[in-house]
Design a protein around this motif. Structure first.
Motif, short mmCIF file in Angstrom:
data_model
loop_
_atom_site.label_atom_id
_atom_site.label_comp_id
_atom_site.label_asym_id
_atom_site.label_seq_id
_atom_site.Cartn_x
_atom_site.Cartn_y
_atom_site.Cartn_z
N PRO A 161 -22.91 -29.26 -0.57
CA PRO A 161 -23.64 -28.20 -1.29
C PRO A 161 -23.58 -28.44 -2.80
CG PRO A 161 -22.09 -27.26 0.30
CD PRO A 161 -21.76 -28.71 0.19
N SER A 162 -24.66 -28.07 -3.49
CA SER A 162 -24.69 -28.21 -4.94
C SER A 162 -24.06 -27.02 -5.63
CB SER A 162 -26.14 -28.39 -5.42
OG SER A 162 -26.70 -29.57 -4.91
N SER A 163 -24.15 -25.86 -5.02
CA SER A 163 -23.54 -24.67 -5.60
C SER A 163 -22.02 -24.80 -5.54
CB SER A 163 -23.98 -23.42 -4.83
OG SER A 163 -23.17 -22.32 -5.15
N PHE A 164 -21.35 -24.50 -6.66
CA PHE A 164 -19.90 -24.63 -6.70
C PHE A 164 -19.24 -23.65 -5.75
CE2 PHE A 164 -15.68 -24.27 -8.82
CZ PHE A 164 -15.34 -25.60 -8.74
N LYS A 165 -19.80 -22.46 -5.61
CA LYS A 165 -19.26 -21.46 -4.68
C LYS A 165 -19.38 -21.95 -3.24
CE LYS A 165 -19.87 -16.66 -3.15
NZ LYS A 165 -20.12 -17.01 -1.74
N ALA A 166 -20.58 -22.43 -2.87
CA ALA A 166 -20.77 -22.96 -1.51
C ALA A 166 -19.92 -24.21 -1.29
CB ALA A 166 -22.25 -23.28 -1.29
N PHE A 167 -19.73 -24.98 -2.35
CA PHE A 167 -18.89 -26.17 -2.28
C PHE A 167 -17.45 -25.80 -1.95
CE2 PHE A 167 -16.64 -29.62 -4.79
CZ PHE A 167 -16.85 -30.59 -3.84
N ALA A 168 -16.94 -24.75 -2.59
CA ALA A 168 -15.58 -24.28 -2.31
C ALA A 168 -15.48 -23.70 -0.90
CB ALA A 168 -15.17 -23.23 -3.34
N ALA A 170 -17.24 -24.57 1.74
CA ALA A 170 -17.29 -25.65 2.72
C ALA A 170 -16.00 -26.46 2.74
CB ALA A 170 -18.47 -26.58 2.40
N THR A 171 -15.35 -26.60 1.60
CA THR A 171 -14.13 -27.40 1.54
C THR A 171 -12.93 -26.65 2.09
OG1 THR A 171 -14.99 -28.54 -0.41
CG2 THR A 171 -12.63 -28.72 0.02
N MET A 172 -12.75 -25.42 1.65
CA MET A 172 -11.59 -24.63 2.05
C MET A 172 -11.78 -23.97 3.42
SD MET A 172 -9.47 -25.02 -0.48
CE MET A 172 -8.28 -23.67 -0.41
N GLU A 173 -13.04 -23.85 3.86
CA GLU A 173 -13.37 -23.20 5.13
C GLU A 173 -12.78 -21.79 5.18
OE1 GLU A 173 -12.02 -25.78 8.20
OE2 GLU A 173 -13.55 -27.32 7.81
N ASN A 174 -12.87 -21.11 4.05
CA ASN A 174 -12.33 -19.76 3.93
C ASN A 174 -13.18 -19.00 2.92
OD1 ASN A 174 -10.81 -17.41 3.42
ND2 ASN A 174 -8.89 -18.48 3.79
N PRO A 175 -13.75 -17.85 3.32
CA PRO A 175 -14.61 -17.11 2.38
C PRO A 175 -13.87 -16.63 1.14
CG PRO A 175 -14.12 -15.80 4.34
CD PRO A 175 -13.64 -17.18 4.62
N ILE A 176 -12.54 -16.51 1.23
CA ILE A 176 -11.78 -16.07 0.06
C ILE A 176 -11.94 -17.07 -1.09
CG2 ILE A 176 -9.47 -15.58 -0.81
CD1 ILE A 176 -8.72 -14.56 1.92
N ALA A 177 -11.99 -18.35 -0.76
CA ALA A 177 -12.14 -19.37 -1.80
C ALA A 177 -13.45 -19.19 -2.54
CB ALA A 177 -12.05 -20.76 -1.18
N GLY A 178 -14.54 -19.02 -1.78
CA GLY A 178 -15.83 -18.83 -2.42
C GLY A 178 -15.89 -17.55 -3.24
N ASN A 179 -15.30 -16.47 -2.72
CA ASN A 179 -15.29 -15.21 -3.46
C ASN A 179 -14.48 -15.32 -4.74
OD1 ASN A 179 -16.87 -13.99 -1.48
ND2 ASN A 179 -15.10 -13.24 -0.34
N THR A 180 -13.36 -16.06 -4.68
CA THR A 180 -12.55 -16.26 -5.89
C THR A 180 -13.32 -17.04 -6.93
OG1 THR A 180 -10.53 -16.28 -4.55
CG2 THR A 180 -10.39 -17.20 -6.76
N VAL A 181 -14.02 -18.08 -6.50
CA VAL A 181 -14.85 -18.85 -7.43
C VAL A 181 -15.93 -17.97 -8.03
CG1 VAL A 181 -16.55 -20.71 -7.55
CG2 VAL A 181 -14.39 -21.08 -6.36
#
Length: 517
Positions: A161-168, A170-181
């Motif tokens: 993914p190009s979006s940094f939030k979506a990138f996080a 996909a990598t962490m496989e945890n919605p908390i990571a994306g929400n934190t970003v």
């Protein structure tokens, strides 16, 4: 060029909305790919070789699959890594140079206006040390993100993914990571937008006073000018389509770099005392405190990491080319910033010369481009949060769509309203009003030095978390899941960046508490 506005690349991609004909072609290609999906199957086979010319005593899994563009994609997963031999001309090819310039364009912006004042405290020599610290911090952070992107691609064979939030996510496989970003991105962009609005108020007030209005005795204070600038940015963000916003942003970036060169080249030649400027003693009483105070502004000014996932895709996940592009893309802005600060402190560039057309063009383009990028990034985050909170049914429906259906839905939506606004008026209004109110309240009328503190807050807390601690956590998690794929940087570097980021944040917290007490 529009990537210099410092917003997520997913937004940058959507800003260049395709025409009706282009979208029709996309829809047709996706339909054809969907129809062929059942006919073309992925062939998987095992190759075992004992030849010393290949992979001795290893088993390599090779996937051959036809992509939607009818290109054959080959990727391997093995306990060993076959190094690719590339000569120096390939490492500095036009693709690498373009990617490095893309990083540079994403870095240089309105922060230039705050650097000379921040450097006046510690002095130019100590500022050089700060520049080196910021350079290496962002270089290793960018390389960590590049490693994450490359390993994720090598493991799955799919584009990241190009979006940094979506990138996080996909990598962490945890919605908390994306929400934190997402939260940290909001915080950082709000702080930068406060600086842009307040600095625009000071600049606008000076320009209006030096114009014909000054002859009539009219006076516009910086607060009023900030409100007017915010109203213009809000109106443009609400009424213009993504394609028009991208065109406006590209024009602003072009003006910024042309005017920057027109100021910097003669400015360096006009430095009165080159050696004396560099070795001049600091104006602050305490050198250490002055460096700690100035460091966050320089750290925030050098941020570019949101563009790293896109750079890895542009360079086709080639490790050596990506490393070269990130190194050059990190080095060029540092040299440009250092030269700019040196020229201003040496008297070669006078930032108070309102009658200088190049300075006017540079200030307006830098502040407008950065402010528009922050507003778009904040509005995008607010729209996503709004959709997640108030559109649960739509979210369930969307989650049931396949990837092809999601692409078709997006393309059809753009056909229905190709010239519509990218964001809701509520999200844009909120994105501008909150930073404006905070800036007017804290800066007491838009004083420039106090406004720069918001830039320092973003560099003290937002940047080291968003581009320091979080990438380290992402890389560490990925290395536990994919130990069979070669790393891009040593494991010790992760510890250095992680510990260094947290120590840096703790130092800034301690310094802030000391100032309060």
């Amino acid at each position: 060029c529009a990537s210099t506005l410092n917003y997520n690349h997913s937004l940058f991609a959507s800003a260049f909305a395709p025409t009706r004909r282009a979208v029709g072609a996309i829809v047709g290609k996706r339909v054809n790919a969907s129809l062929l999906k059942d006919e073309v199957s992925t062939q998987r086979f095992q190759i075992e070789s004992s030849s010393p010319d290949f992979l001795p005593d290893t088993m390599t899994s090779v996937d051959l699959s036809f992509s939607e563009t009818d290109q054959l994609s080959v990727y391997t997963s093995s306990s060993s890594t076959v190094p690719t031999q590339q000569n120096s001309s390939e490492l500095f090819s036009p693709a690498v140079s373009s990617a490095a310039l893309l990083i540079t364009g994403n870095t240089v912006g309105a922060s230039c206006l705050a650097l000379p004042n921040a450097a006046s405290g510690p002095g130019m020599a100590a500022t050089g040390v700060i520049f080196m610290f910021a350079f290496f911090m962002h270089l290793f952070s960018g390389l960590i993100l590049a490693e994450i992107a490359i390993k994720q691609h090598e493991n799955s064979g799919d584009d990241i993914p190009s979006s940094f939030k979506a990138f996080a996510d996909a990598t962490m496989e945890n919605p908390i990571a994306g929400n934190t970003v997402s939260v940290l991105s909001l915080f950082t962009n709000v702080c930068v937008l406060v600086f842009n609005l307040m600095r625009a108020g000071v600049t606008g007030s000076s320009l209006l006073e030096s114009s014909s209005l000054s002859f009539s005795g009219a006076h516009i204070d910086p607060s009023t000018a900030s409100i007017g600038f915010a109203a213009i940015v809000t109106a443009i963000a609400i009424t213009q389509s993504g394609e028009r916003l991208a065109s406006i942003a590209s024009g602003a970036v072009a003006v910024l770099f042309v005017s920057f060169a027109a100021l910097l080249i003669p400015g360096l030649a006009n430095v009165r005392d080159p050696a004396g400027t560099f070795f001049a003693t600091q104006t602050a009483d305490d050198l250490t405190s002055a460096m700690v105070h100035a460091a966050p502004i320089f750290v925030q000014a050098a941020v570019y990491q949101n563009i790293v996932p896109s750079v890895t895709k542009i360079l086709l996940y080639d490790r050596q080319k990506v490393v070269s592009a990130i190194f050059l893309g990190s080095l060029l802005p540092s040299l440009m910033y250092f030269s700019w600060t040196y020229a201003v402190m040496g008297g070669g560039i006078n930032l108070d010369a309102i009658d200088n057309p190049f300075l006017i063009a540079f200030s307006v383009a830098a502040l407008y481009g950065s402010a528009l990028g922050c507003v778009m990034s904040i509005a995008e985050e607010l729209d996503e949060w709004s959709n997640a909170l108030f559109s649960k049914d739509d979210g369930i429906k969307e989650s049931k769509e396949t990837g092809e259906e999601a692409v078709l839905t997006s393309a059809i939506s753009s056909l229905e309203d190709p010239a519509g606004s990218m964001f809701s008026w509520q999200s844009v209004s909120l994105a501008v009003s909150v930073p404006l109110a905070a800036g007017l309240m804290v800066t007491s009328g838009g004083h420039e030095d106090v406004a720069a503190l918001f830039l320092g807050v973003a560099g003290a807390y937002g940047a080291p978390l968003l581009y320091g601690a979080i990438p380290v956590a992402m890389a560490w998690s990925q290395r536990q899941k994919m130990p069979y794929i070669q790393n891009l940087i040593p494991t010790a570097s992760l510890g250095v960046i992680g510990v260094g980021s947290m120590a840096y944040i703790w130092q800034e917290i301690s310094n802030a508490l000391g100032q309060i007490s």
